[in-house]
Write an enzyme that holds these catalytic residues in place. Sequence first.
Site, PDB file in Angstrom:
ATOM      1  N   LYS A  22       0.832  -1.216   0.000  1.00 51.25           N
ATOM      2  CA  LYS A  22       0.000   0.000   0.000  1.00 51.25           C
ATOM      3  C   LYS A  22       0.859   1.255   0.000  1.00 51.25           C
ATOM      4  O   LYS A  22       0.641   2.176  -0.784  1.00 51.25           O
ATOM      5  CB  LYS A  22      -0.914  -0.010   1.233  1.00 51.25           C
ATOM      6  N   ASN A  23       1.834   1.292   0.922  1.00 45.34           N
ATOM      7  CA  ASN A  23       2.581   2.540   1.110  1.00 45.34           C
ATOM      8  C   ASN A  23       3.622   2.798   0.029  1.00 45.34           C
ATOM      9  O   ASN A  23       4.268   3.842   0.024  1.00 45.34           O
ATOM     10  CB  ASN A  23       3.201   2.589   2.515  1.00 45.34           C
ATOM     11  N   ARG A  92      -4.797  10.498   4.687  1.00 49.46           N
ATOM     12  CA  ARG A  92      -3.738  11.507   4.844  1.00 49.46           C
ATOM     13  C   ARG A  92      -2.748  11.486   3.692  1.00 49.46           C
ATOM     14  O   ARG A  92      -2.175  12.503   3.336  1.00 49.46           O
ATOM     15  CB  ARG A  92      -2.960  11.249   6.121  1.00 49.46           C
ATOM     16  N   CYS A 116      -4.810  12.666  13.435  1.00 50.52           N
ATOM     17  CA  CYS A 116      -5.535  11.403  13.228  1.00 50.52           C
ATOM     18  C   CYS A 116      -5.404  10.556  14.474  1.00 50.52           C
ATOM     19  O   CYS A 116      -4.779  10.971  15.451  1.00 50.52           O
ATOM     20  CB  CYS A 116      -5.068  10.689  11.965  1.00 50.52           C
ATOM     21  N   ARG A 121       0.630  14.362  13.582  1.00 48.28           N
ATOM     22  CA  ARG A 121       1.096  14.170  12.214  1.00 48.28           C
ATOM     23  C   ARG A 121       1.098  15.453  11.370  1.00 48.28           C
ATOM     24  O   ARG A 121       0.386  15.544  10.363  1.00 48.28           O
ATOM     25  CB  ARG A 121       0.286  13.057  11.536  1.00 48.28           C
ATOM     26  N   ASP A 305       4.567   0.329  12.256  1.00 48.04           N
ATOM     27  CA  ASP A 305       3.400  -0.333  11.661  1.00 48.04           C
ATOM     28  C   ASP A 305       3.271  -1.810  12.063  1.00 48.04           C
ATOM     29  O   ASP A 305       2.304  -2.469  11.690  1.00 48.04           O
ATOM     30  CB  ASP A 305       3.443  -0.219  10.122  1.00 48.04           C
ATOM     31  N   ARG A 397      -8.749  -0.638   4.500  1.00 55.36           N
ATOM     32  CA  ARG A 397      -7.926   0.434   3.930  1.00 55.36           C
ATOM     33  C   ARG A 397      -6.554  -0.099   3.546  1.00 55.36           C
ATOM     34  O   ARG A 397      -5.913   0.435   2.645  1.00 55.36           O
ATOM     35  CB  ARG A 397      -7.720   1.542   4.965  1.00 55.36           C
TER      36      ARG A 397
HETATM   37  N1  EPU Z   1       6.467  14.489  11.211  1.00 50.89           N
HETATM   38  C1  EPU Z   1       6.654  15.806  11.510  1.00 50.89           C
HETATM   39  N2  EPU Z   1       6.593  16.721  10.487  1.00 50.89           N
HETATM   40  C2  EPU Z   1       6.373  16.360   9.200  1.00 50.89           C
HETATM   41  C3  EPU Z   1       6.190  14.998   8.899  1.00 50.89           C
HETATM   42  C4  EPU Z   1       6.242  14.082   9.940  1.00 50.89           C
HETATM   43  O1  EPU Z   1       6.848  16.169  12.667  1.00 50.89           O
HETATM   44  O2  EPU Z   1       6.329  17.236   8.331  1.00 50.89           O
HETATM   45  C5  EPU Z   1       6.512  13.470  12.303  1.00 50.89           C
HETATM   46  C6  EPU Z   1       5.176  12.725  12.484  1.00 50.89           C
HETATM   47  O3  EPU Z   1       4.267  13.448  13.267  1.00 50.89           O
HETATM   48  C7  EPU Z   1       5.647  11.430  13.107  1.00 50.89           C
HETATM   49  C8  EPU Z   1       7.015  11.196  12.468  1.00 50.89           C
HETATM   50  O4  EPU Z   1       7.401  12.451  11.923  1.00 50.89           O
HETATM   51  O5  EPU Z   1       5.790  11.580  14.497  1.00 50.89           O
HETATM   52  C9  EPU Z   1       7.023  10.172  11.362  1.00 50.89           C
HETATM   53  O6  EPU Z   1       5.954  10.405  10.464  1.00 50.89           O
HETATM   54  P1  EPU Z   1       6.049  10.141   8.898  1.00 50.89           P
HETATM   55  O7  EPU Z   1       5.946  11.424   8.192  1.00 50.89           O
HETATM   56  O8  EPU Z   1       7.212   9.264   8.602  1.00 50.89           O
HETATM   57  O9  EPU Z   1       4.722   9.326   8.662  1.00 50.89           O
HETATM   58  P2  EPU Z   1       3.872   9.353   7.323  1.00 50.89           P
HETATM   59  O10 EPU Z   1       4.791   9.588   6.189  1.00 50.89           O
HETATM   60  O11 EPU Z   1       2.713  10.249   7.506  1.00 50.89           O
HETATM   61  C10 EPU Z   1       4.115   6.832   6.699  1.00 50.89           C
HETATM   62  C11 EPU Z   1       3.173   5.690   6.478  1.00 50.89           C
HETATM   63  C12 EPU Z   1       2.582   5.263   7.830  1.00 50.89           C
HETATM   64  C13 EPU Z   1       3.736   4.854   8.731  1.00 50.89           C
HETATM   65  C14 EPU Z   1       4.722   6.008   8.888  1.00 50.89           C
HETATM   66  C15 EPU Z   1       5.952   5.661   9.692  1.00 50.89           C
HETATM   67  C16 EPU Z   1       2.380   6.085   4.239  1.00 50.89           C
HETATM   68  C17 EPU Z   1       1.260   6.455   3.348  1.00 50.89           C
HETATM   69  N3  EPU Z   1       2.124   6.097   5.547  1.00 50.89           N
HETATM   70  O12 EPU Z   1       3.325   7.880   7.275  1.00 50.89           O
HETATM   71  O13 EPU Z   1       1.765   4.143   7.557  1.00 50.89           O
HETATM   72  O14 EPU Z   1       3.243   4.501  10.000  1.00 50.89           O
HETATM   73  O15 EPU Z   1       5.164   6.436   7.583  1.00 50.89           O
HETATM   74  O16 EPU Z   1       6.606   4.569   9.158  1.00 50.89           O
HETATM   75  O17 EPU Z   1       3.453   5.754   3.783  1.00 50.89           O
HETATM   76  C18 EPU Z   1      -0.005   2.649   7.942  1.00 50.89           C
HETATM   77  O18 EPU Z   1       0.252   2.122   6.842  1.00 50.89           O
HETATM   78  O19 EPU Z   1      -0.787   2.119   8.777  1.00 50.89           O
HETATM   79  C19 EPU Z   1       0.634   3.904   8.300  1.00 50.89           C
HETATM   80  C20 EPU Z   1       0.152   4.709   9.252  1.00 50.89           C
END
Ligand code: EPU
Length: 418
Positions: A22-23, A92, A116, A121, A305, A397
Amino acid sequence: MDKLVIRGGKPLKGEVRISGAKNAALPIMASTILAHGEHTIERVPHLRDVMTMGRLLANLGAGFHFEDNKTILDCSKINNFEAPYDLVKTMRASVLVLCPLVARFGRAKVSLPGGCAIGARPINLHLMGLEKMGAKIQLESGYVIAKANRLKGASIYLDTITVTGTENLIMAAVLAKGTTILENAAREPEVVDLANCLIAMGAKISGAGDSVIEIEGVDELKPINNYRIIPDRIETGTFMATAGITGGDLVLKDCKPEHLDAVIMKLKDAGVVFKETKKGLRVIGPERLTARDAKTIPYPGFPTDMQAQFMAMMTVANGTSVIKETVFENRFMHVAELKRMGADISIEGGTATIKGVEKLKGAPVMATDLRASASLVVAALCAEGETVIHRIYHLDRGYEKMDEKLRHVGADIERITS
Ligand code: EPU
């Protein structure tokens, strides 16, 4: 709303084919915005989030067709540059269209995702990087409005490792003028898959998979042809957990164990046996798991995850385990539900202490987010009696046909559609 009824206690036996990630599929679908023409992507999982991304791209003016895990996206006629609140609030990852839109069309209006179930996030790092590349960014009525002539290369240090932030900025940089350096970039296999897809489209990227990524912008990209998405490492890990907790014996086909080193090491420590076979990775659960501690960290560390599913395993392990969540501030929503099934868990801040019990007992429980739902399925498969998991749209999802796949390997699981 659909629910799942699971009668636990059966060791799972047989073969499971792992779906596309998915990701990886989500950013790769968003990346098609970067090139005019028809793109084809294979092994795209049939999931609610994938369909949401398809709807979002169609809303921008792209052609979207999905059949038998193959996606065709025609990005010749994109004429709208807005990701509306209604779509972003359901997923998101919609924010992944921000940088490709600005990179190719010089403008985008994307609803801010908001918090969320698992944490605040923010997307400040996506915006900081895009601004450094020359975009003008305004926040207006809950929307990010970004404009640029042509983006220019920049040196960007990410204070926190962010997966979609790294992906968004790679997509901004591929069409920028000059070279971009991303430091403290995410190293997840999904980031590498996106980079490989972009390279196949003509982008110049080196270092994906390391913490420093260098991107030399090009004038134009060509559409992608039959790009095949990597297997889903979290689905793979979740099935490992189901074999581990039920004392089962599963062969996971089409997976990439090298993407799960930290998970495999941890599960081996807890008593799960792994064997590479010609058909796939064989996973054999022990009579009883041994308690082990875990701490989530970005790749190649133990993935956030997989935290909930690992915790479900530890609820019935021999001994006490301590699990630390360091990536998200509120990712213990499954704890209250696991406790309803008889688990002995206490939480202090980002740390959960789990005292293994002999048995879990089936109970009505509620899915709260994707991986929390998966942990309830894992727990229910070993629990005595019947567990009813409500609100499983979360599971849909991110897991392709999970109930069917589990039934196929002997689980007593039924979906009740209402
Ligand atoms: N963060 C910030 N600022 C930003 C971006 C992130 O402070 O601009 C913080 C977040 O709040 C969090 C940390 O950085 O505490 C890591 O977040 P990240 O941005 O890596 O998460 P994401 O990119 O929103 C993706 C996956 C998630 C997975 C996380 C961590 C996708 C679509 N989603 O989310 O997947 O948990 O990386 O590995 O790739 C899931 O599949 O169930 C899922 C939630």
